[in-house]
Design a protein around this motif. Sequence first.
Motif, short mmCIF file in Angstrom:
data_model
loop_
_atom_site.label_atom_id
_atom_site.label_comp_id
_atom_site.label_asym_id
_atom_site.label_seq_id
_atom_site.Cartn_x
_atom_site.Cartn_y
_atom_site.Cartn_z
N LEU A 3 34.64 44.89 32.81
CA LEU A 3 33.51 45.26 33.63
C LEU A 3 33.77 44.82 35.16
O LEU A 3 33.65 45.61 35.90
CB LEU A 3 31.97 44.55 33.28
CG LEU A 3 30.75 45.01 34.02
CD1 LEU A 3 30.67 46.42 34.81
CD2 LEU A 3 29.77 44.20 33.77
N PHE A 4 34.23 43.45 35.01
CA PHE A 4 34.36 43.26 36.31
C PHE A 4 35.78 43.74 37.04
O PHE A 4 35.72 43.99 38.33
CB PHE A 4 34.79 41.60 36.31
CG PHE A 4 35.39 40.81 37.77
CD1 PHE A 4 34.32 40.65 38.71
CD2 PHE A 4 36.65 40.46 37.72
CE1 PHE A 4 34.51 39.94 39.81
CE2 PHE A 4 36.93 39.55 39.01
CZ PHE A 4 35.93 39.52 39.87
N ALA A 5 36.65 44.16 36.49
CA ALA A 5 37.65 44.90 36.87
C ALA A 5 37.35 46.15 37.50
O ALA A 5 37.94 46.66 38.59
CB ALA A 5 38.71 45.08 35.73
N ALA A 6 36.48 46.92 36.74
CA ALA A 6 35.98 47.98 37.11
C ALA A 6 35.11 48.25 38.40
O ALA A 6 35.36 48.95 39.25
CB ALA A 6 34.99 48.71 35.85
N VAL A 7 34.42 47.09 38.50
CA VAL A 7 33.61 46.82 39.77
C VAL A 7 34.68 46.61 41.00
O VAL A 7 34.46 47.06 42.20
CB VAL A 7 32.71 45.77 39.55
CG1 VAL A 7 31.84 45.31 41.16
CG2 VAL A 7 31.59 46.13 38.50
N LEU A 8 35.63 45.88 40.73
CA LEU A 8 36.58 45.34 41.73
C LEU A 8 37.41 46.86 42.18
O LEU A 8 37.68 47.04 43.28
CB LEU A 8 37.64 44.41 41.19
CG LEU A 8 37.55 43.12 41.37
CD1 LEU A 8 38.71 42.28 40.80
CD2 LEU A 8 36.99 42.52 42.95
N SER A 9 37.64 47.46 41.18
CA SER A 9 38.42 49.01 41.30
C SER A 9 37.60 49.65 42.13
O SER A 9 38.06 50.45 43.16
CB SER A 9 38.70 49.60 40.17
OG SER A 9 39.34 50.78 40.24
N ALA A 10 36.25 49.78 42.17
CA ALA A 10 35.17 50.63 43.05
C ALA A 10 35.30 50.04 44.47
O ALA A 10 35.27 50.78 45.47
CB ALA A 10 33.71 50.30 42.42
N VAL A 11 35.32 48.61 44.54
CA VAL A 11 35.55 48.13 45.87
C VAL A 11 36.89 48.55 46.48
O VAL A 11 36.69 48.89 47.90
CB VAL A 11 35.30 46.67 45.88
CG1 VAL A 11 35.70 45.90 47.39
CG2 VAL A 11 33.87 46.14 45.30
#
Length: 286
Positions: A3-11
């Motif tokens: 989940l953290f990786a997905a949010v970072l990817s969004a940023v």
Amino acid sequence: MGLFAAVLSAVFSSSKDLLSKKLSFGLDGTTSTYASFSYALPYYVVLLAAQVLLGEETLTLSRTFLVLVLLRSVTDTFAEGMKMHAFTHGDISVVSMVFSISPVFLLVTSPLITGDMPSPLGAAAVLLVVAGSLAMVYRPAVAHGTGQQRGILLALGASFFFSLNSCFDRLAVKEGRPVLAGFSMTLLSALFLFPLVVRRKDRLEALRSHRLGLLARGLLEIAFMVCKLYALQFAQAPYVVGVMRLSLLFSIIGGRVFFGEPDFPRRLAAGALILAGASLIAYLEW
């Protein structure tokens, strides 16, 4: 961590799109697309070499992995090409929002290509994300703007191809590690477009003139891609892409701050639907 990786990817995706919009004033779509791949390669080489030296990467390439890399590179070339051309015809917030339709395509393509089947509630959460995106796209004043319509159509085509390459991403990370997969796909995509750029002096000059901005975007590209591929190791493609639609919130704010784009309150309100859908996906999947 997924989940953290997905949010970072969004940023990183939103940051990359904002920079792409700025660069679109000095680069044509084909040149910008080529640069998005080629200027990420030096960072990939450094990161991949570091992983090999640390014993975290063996550079093992199976036939299945190579086929997936080829398919992903072809679809990504089309997707990025349409995306960069879309930026030249539409507001970044509008274009970015149309990209968000890709999760709808993924609800169909993902079961067919990867075999992943989202739950009914998970599919509803993905549709909620898309509903918020569509609420932001519609603007009566835009309906009569030919240039804006062209940007929306190009973004719609890009969304379809992005759905396909997300499926191939999901399969590729089952055959190889994220950094190796990202490097292989990026290298092949750059090779596809190289002949279209090297033959024209104006495009080569544009690359030289904007090299600092392109290098900065290359760093954002690799950060976005590695985070996305890492997240796809843990979750289905529709869910990962759904969470990544949080990038729209950053694009809306960035479009207003840097480019003075209109309809900020309405777009931000509709962005609440995206946030709600992404939160539901996070709850269900992680």
